[in-house]
Enzyme design. Structure first.
Site, PDB file in Angstrom:
ATOM      1  N   HIS A  15       0.835  -1.203   0.000  1.00 29.27           N
ATOM      2  CA  HIS A  15       0.000   0.000   0.000  1.00 29.27           C
ATOM      3  C   HIS A  15       0.868   1.252   0.000  1.00 29.27           C
ATOM      4  O   HIS A  15       2.081   1.202   0.144  1.00 29.27           O
ATOM      5  CB  HIS A  15      -0.992   0.006   1.177  1.00 29.27           C
ATOM      6  CG  HIS A  15      -0.386   0.269   2.525  1.00 29.27           C
ATOM      7  ND1 HIS A  15      -1.155   0.486   3.639  1.00 29.27           N
ATOM      8  CD2 HIS A  15       0.907   0.349   2.937  1.00 29.27           C
ATOM      9  CE1 HIS A  15      -0.368   0.701   4.677  1.00 29.27           C
ATOM     10  NE2 HIS A  15       0.880   0.617   4.288  1.00 29.27           N
ATOM     11  N   CYS A  34       5.467   6.091   4.688  1.00 28.16           N
ATOM     12  CA  CYS A  34       4.306   5.372   4.134  1.00 28.16           C
ATOM     13  C   CYS A  34       3.768   6.034   2.876  1.00 28.16           C
ATOM     14  O   CYS A  34       2.939   5.473   2.169  1.00 28.16           O
ATOM     15  CB  CYS A  34       3.200   5.257   5.178  1.00 28.16           C
ATOM     16  SG  CYS A  34       3.669   4.146   6.509  1.00 28.16           S
ATOM     17  N   HIS A  40       4.886   0.029  -0.437  1.00 29.49           N
ATOM     18  CA  HIS A  40       5.660  -0.848   0.447  1.00 29.49           C
ATOM     19  C   HIS A  40       4.703  -1.902   0.979  1.00 29.49           C
ATOM     20  O   HIS A  40       3.483  -1.735   0.916  1.00 29.49           O
ATOM     21  CB  HIS A  40       6.305  -0.061   1.598  1.00 29.49           C
ATOM     22  CG  HIS A  40       5.296   0.576   2.499  1.00 29.49           C
ATOM     23  ND1 HIS A  40       4.702   1.778   2.215  1.00 29.49           N
ATOM     24  CD2 HIS A  40       4.737   0.151   3.660  1.00 29.49           C
ATOM     25  CE1 HIS A  40       3.841   2.076   3.171  1.00 29.49           C
ATOM     26  NE2 HIS A  40       3.832   1.102   4.056  1.00 29.49           N
ATOM     27  N   HIS A  42       3.299  -5.063   3.752  1.00 30.44           N
ATOM     28  CA  HIS A  42       3.142  -5.520   5.133  1.00 30.44           C
ATOM     29  C   HIS A  42       2.708  -6.980   5.139  1.00 30.44           C
ATOM     30  O   HIS A  42       2.009  -7.428   4.225  1.00 30.44           O
ATOM     31  CB  HIS A  42       2.081  -4.711   5.880  1.00 30.44           C
ATOM     32  CG  HIS A  42       2.482  -3.298   6.144  1.00 30.44           C
ATOM     33  ND1 HIS A  42       3.363  -2.939   7.129  1.00 30.44           N
ATOM     34  CD2 HIS A  42       2.118  -2.148   5.536  1.00 30.44           C
ATOM     35  CE1 HIS A  42       3.517  -1.632   7.131  1.00 30.44           C
ATOM     36  NE2 HIS A  42       2.778  -1.115   6.172  1.00 30.44           N
ATOM     37  N   ASP A  80      -4.728 -10.799  -0.691  1.00 31.00           N
ATOM     38  CA  ASP A  80      -3.387 -11.383  -0.584  1.00 31.00           C
ATOM     39  C   ASP A  80      -2.570 -11.163  -1.857  1.00 31.00           C
ATOM     40  O   ASP A  80      -3.046 -11.421  -2.968  1.00 31.00           O
ATOM     41  CB  ASP A  80      -3.484 -12.887  -0.280  1.00 31.00           C
ATOM     42  CG  ASP A  80      -2.136 -13.489   0.107  1.00 31.00           C
ATOM     43  OD1 ASP A  80      -1.343 -12.781   0.772  1.00 31.00           O
ATOM     44  OD2 ASP A  80      -1.878 -14.642  -0.252  1.00 31.00           O
ATOM     45  N   HIS A  81      -1.335 -10.677  -1.663  1.00 23.70           N
ATOM     46  CA  HIS A  81      -0.409 -10.363  -2.762  1.00 23.70           C
ATOM     47  C   HIS A  81      -0.982  -9.331  -3.731  1.00 23.70           C
ATOM     48  O   HIS A  81      -0.666  -9.345  -4.927  1.00 23.70           O
ATOM     49  CB  HIS A  81       0.029 -11.642  -3.502  1.00 23.70           C
ATOM     50  CG  HIS A  81       0.998 -12.440  -2.710  1.00 23.70           C
ATOM     51  ND1 HIS A  81       0.621 -13.188  -1.627  1.00 23.70           N
ATOM     52  CD2 HIS A  81       2.346 -12.574  -2.804  1.00 23.70           C
ATOM     53  CE1 HIS A  81       1.694 -13.774  -1.100  1.00 23.70           C
ATOM     54  NE2 HIS A  81       2.745 -13.403  -1.789  1.00 23.70           N
ATOM     55  N   GLU A 125      -0.792  -4.732  11.586  1.00 24.73           N
ATOM     56  CA  GLU A 125      -0.026  -4.290  10.422  1.00 24.73           C
ATOM     57  C   GLU A 125       1.454  -4.628  10.617  1.00 24.73           C
ATOM     58  O   GLU A 125       2.175  -4.921   9.662  1.00 24.73           O
ATOM     59  CB  GLU A 125      -0.204  -2.786  10.198  1.00 24.73           C
ATOM     60  CG  GLU A 125       0.331  -2.323   8.858  1.00 24.73           C
ATOM     61  CD  GLU A 125      -0.104  -0.910   8.538  1.00 24.73           C
ATOM     62  OE1 GLU A 125      -0.962  -0.733   7.661  1.00 24.73           O
ATOM     63  OE2 GLU A 125       0.399   0.022   9.188  1.00 24.73           O
TER      64      GLU A 125
END
Ligand code: NI
Length: 136
Positions: A15, A34, A40, A42, A80-81, A125
């Site tokens: 994100h 961020c 980047h 998480h 996811d991903h 997170e």
């Protein structure tokens, strides 16, 4: 008598935290690293908790298999991903902070649960930073 059952889940996602209507400088001031334009990632850890009465026949609050499949479909398969800003519709115009991700997950799962069940979402997170939302 209310009992809470919980299931853990996991997804990796990228994100960037920023507002389109703010300058880069303002975004940088508020969101710091961020706001990296290259995004980047998480490793998100999720705890989904469902509270309700124990069903007299089954002895369950909710069948864990049902809850597992629901989380897979609504959260893991959807997030996811993925790059949350770019690939997930809910964050097209919503900053994908942990707070907002928790609310989106809550809303998606709540729609699929029996109305007599209460839901609480805890989203990590990082191992030390986590948020909780229960629809209030
Ligand atoms: Ni981040």
């Amino acid at each position: 008598m209310k009992v809470t059952v919980s299931r853990k889940a996991h997804f990796n996602a990228a994100h960037r935290l920023y507002r389109k209507d703010w300058s880069f400088e303002k975004n940088d001031e508020i969101f710091g690293k961020c706001n990296n334009p290259n995004f980047h990632g998480h490793n998100y850890e999720l705890i989904v908790s469902v509270t309700g009465d124990i069903d007299k026949e089954t002895g369950y609050v909710i069948d864990m298999k049902v809850l597992k499949d629901l989380i897979k479909k609504e959260v893991e398969d959807a997030f996811d991903h993925k790059n949350l800003n770019v690939e997930v519709l809910e964050f097209k115009d919503l900053n994908p902070t942990a707070e907002n991700i928790a609310v989106v997950i809550y809303n998606k799962l709540k729609l699929q649960l029996s109305t007599h069940l209460d839901l609480e979402i805890t989203l990590f997170e990082t191992p030390r930073n986590f948020v909780t939302y229960s629809g209030k």
